[in-house]
Design an enzyme around this catalytic site. Structure first.
Site, mmCIF file in Angstrom:
data_model
loop_
_atom_site.group_PDB
_atom_site.id
_atom_site.type_symbol
_atom_site.label_atom_id
_atom_site.label_comp_id
_atom_site.label_asym_id
_atom_site.label_seq_id
_atom_site.Cartn_x
_atom_site.Cartn_y
_atom_site.Cartn_z
ATOM 1 C CG ASN A 78 -0.714 0.811 2.482
ATOM 2 O OD1 ASN A 78 -0.472 1.745 2.837
ATOM 3 N ND2 ASN A 78 0.190 -0.045 3.150
ATOM 4 C CB ILE B 63 -2.849 5.563 2.015
ATOM 5 C CG1 ILE B 63 -3.142 3.868 2.583
ATOM 6 C CG2 ILE B 63 -3.928 5.973 2.512
ATOM 7 C CD1 ILE B 63 -4.244 3.057 0.957
ATOM 8 N N GLY B 64 -0.117 7.223 1.113
ATOM 9 C CA GLY B 64 0.281 9.043 1.038
ATOM 10 C C GLY B 64 -0.442 9.615 2.621
ATOM 11 C CB CYS C 41 7.786 10.162 8.209
ATOM 12 S SG CYS C 41 7.602 11.673 7.002
ATOM 13 N N GLY D 31 0.891 -8.299 5.491
ATOM 14 C CA GLY D 31 -0.317 -9.740 5.398
ATOM 15 C C GLY D 31 0.983 -10.640 5.505
ATOM 16 N N GLY E 25 3.318 -7.469 12.039
ATOM 17 C CA GLY E 25 3.285 -8.567 10.329
ATOM 18 C C GLY E 25 2.750 -9.277 10.494
ATOM 19 N N GLY F 31 -3.773 -5.353 11.822
ATOM 20 C CA GLY F 31 -3.394 -4.984 10.422
ATOM 21 C C GLY F 31 -4.151 -5.529 9.962
ATOM 22 C CB THR F 32 -2.788 -7.050 6.221
ATOM 23 O OG1 THR F 32 -1.574 -6.215 6.410
ATOM 24 C CG2 THR F 32 -3.555 -7.609 4.790
#
Lengths: 258, 309
Positions: free
Chosen positions: B73, B75-76, B134, B221, B247, B269-270
């Site tokens: 991903n 997404i920004g 970042c 994933g 993770g 998460g995923t």
């Protein structure tokens, strides 16, 4: 918004690369409306990992149970796995999801425009609109006749116009020509298909000077289908950002392009 | 069975979770959508979407692509900005019976401090998670989290700006995670999250271009679980603050394995993209595993895989 396993009742290659699956409808699905979708998961393990967003194609009630259908093009591993399901097999899904079509009340003339597999949700919308006593004209377009939903499977009251780019079926060309002709007639239009088609339809609408409401069903690349992964962004011309799965998939073309 | 954990045991403001199952940032939006359908109060904590000072529209699409047993991903950092988060989301979280942790990301040191200060004392905010993956625009684009000194500087900036307990989310994109974990712990982080997504890419042979509009993205994933496992194992061997694993956690057994590697808590998460009930299913499976194994307190198994006897 719940994960469930739906039992396949029928599985058929309907035309071209397009496959039809019928499932026993769990209670959650009975309140679904045309334009809503499910995330359907192929395979048993982690590969393929993500769900495939598929529009609800049709519903029916037999004397024994309610059923719903998915109609999809076999384009990759996930859809190929779906196409190999047989009656009695289970497919895991989450749904119904998203905001579907919103027909206006007390309007008569409904124009439906489908490009390729975009016909999938429009078939059910046509069923519903005709059951409500409205007049439905449907334009279905494809590159070849193999991409056109079979006319005999539509509700018999639907007036059908077919366009193919190779001209082997119906009018030669694209859906925009009959769309332009029928715009003055229609009270409201609904469309599903690739985004370049939406852009062409919007161009036709704008050039006509008519202010007809046209609802499009967007197909975003989704990971979740429920507004949490932020994959399926749409950027309206006016600014901001929307999610296809959560704010749509139905958007008025004017709200995106104008 | 006692599954409760404390993510800031040495801070004056503790971060107590009733169980070790959290939602990972960027995979749960801000809890509103899923909270309509599921009991958030049953979870250990929720973590917000990555939040920046200004609202961000995010990257063009495509933003994600499925890969073998995973996804990439980019997404920004689409988010509503910290101001709207404080005015619209925090009042909702305040009513919820689950700790809400705000994930923050700055583009300069100062921005991290500003974000931490603005969220300090805001009702509804139980803690922060600091994303240091970042690019540091003041230091040639190297990520803050790829250099122990820069990572520690972010931690000191945040620690000086808030009394909230905070986690620091480490990047896997380093030769060795241990010096970063040590530096971050020494600078005052109350816990670390291990790890963020793994930098990755996919090419579309038909278009002859990268699949994702941004070019690169982060892999998550099941495919990343063994990498995250090693980083959890290594980092928990050098710090004495809690390590929160993330993770590829898809099942309760995945979570148990991370706890055995040294994790105090886990982030789902995923998995939630595949099933909105995943965090709850994983919690139930942890409880079932503990019951079957005769484990009364989750503490009993933490780090057992690191024992050499």
């Amino acid at each position: 918004m719940r994960s469930f396993h739906a039992e396949v009742t029928d599985s058929v290659r309907l035309y071209g690369d397009t496959h039809l699956l019928w499932f026993v409808s769990p209670p959650d699905m009975l309140a679904a409306t045309p334009g809503q979708f499910v995330m359907a998961y192929a395979g048993e393990g982690a590969d393929p990992l993500l769900g495939r967003a598929l529009s609800l194609h049709r519903v029916r009630t037999t004397d024994r149970r309610a059923e719903f259908a998915l109609l999809f093009d076999v384009v990759g591993r996930g859809t190929d796995w779906f196409a190999h399901r047989r009656p009695g097999d289970l497919v895991r899904m989450v749904g119904p999801l998203g905001r579907g079509f919103e027909p206006r009340e007390r309007v008569e003339h409904m124009l439906l425009v489908g490009g390729g597999i975009g016909s999938a949700p429009l078939v059910w919308l046509a069923d519903e609109l005709i059951a409500q006593g409205r007049e439905v004209t449907m334009i279905l377009g494809g590159r070849t006749p193999e991409q056109i939903f079979p006319a005999e499977l539509l509700h018999p009251s639907v007036e059908l116009i077919v366009t193919t780019e190779d001209g082997r079926l119906g009018e030669q060309g694209r859906v925009t020509a009959p769309f332009a002709r029928l715009l003055p007639w229609c009270d409201q239009a609904f469309t599903c298909g690739p985004e370049p088609m939406f852009e062409a339809l919007f161009g036709t609408l704008r050039d006509s000077g008519l202010r007809k409401p046209v609802q499009g069903l967007w197909e975003g690349r989704m990971a979740c289908g429920m507004g949490i992964c932020y994959s399926c962004a749409v950027f309206p011309a006016q600014g901001g950002v929307k999610l296809v799965c959560h704010d749509g998939p139905m958007f008025d073309l004017r709200d995106v392009y104008a | 069975m006692d599954l409760s954990v404390n993510l800031a045991p040495r801070h004056k403001v503790e971060l107590l979770l009733r169980n070790p199952v959290m939602t990972a940032s960027g995979t749960f939006s801000n809890g509103i959508e899923i909270g309509k359908h599921f009991d958030l109060g049953a979870l250990g904590a929720i973590i917000s979407k990555g939040t920046t000072i200004q609202p961000r529209k995010g990257n063009p699409t495509p933003r994600t692509v499925e890969t073998a047993a995973g996804m990439i991903n980019a997404i920004g950092f689409q988010n509503i900005g910290v101001g709207a988060l404080i005015s619209t989301l925090c009042p909702v979280w305040e009513r919820w019976d689950v700790p809400a942790i705000v994930n923050i990301m700055g583009y300069t040191l100062e921005e991290y401090g500003t974000l931490a200060a603005r969220l300090d004392g805001v009702p509804g905010v139980a803690g922060l998670e600091v994303n240091i993956s970042c690019p540091n625009v003041e230091a040639g684009g190297l990520e803050f989290g790829q250099d122990p000194h820069h990572a520690a500087a972010v931690v000191r900036e945040v620690a000086g700006a808030t009394s909230l307990p905070f986690l620091v989310k480490l990047t896997p994109s380093v030769a060795d995670v241990r010096p970063i974990a040590e530096a971050v712990a020494r600078a005052g982080a109350h816990a670390i999250s291990v790890t963020n997504t793994i930098p990755a890419m996919a090419i579309d042979a038909k278009r002859r271009r990268p699949v994702i509009a941004n070019g690169f993205g982060g892999l998550s994933g099941p495919a990343v679980k063994p990498i995250a496992m090693r980083n959890v194992f290594l980092s928990s061997s050098v710090v004495d603050i809690p390590v929160v694993a993330s993770g590829g956690i898809m099942t309760g057994l995945d979570a148990v394995e991370f706890i055995m590697a040294g994790a105090t808590a886990v982030q789902v998460g995923t998995a939630t993209f595949l099933d909105p009930a995943a965090p709850w299913n994983i919690l139930r499976e942890i409880e079932e595993w503990c019951a079957a194994e005769g484990v009364d307190r989750i503490e009993e198994i933490r780090g057992v895989a690191r024992r050499t006897d």
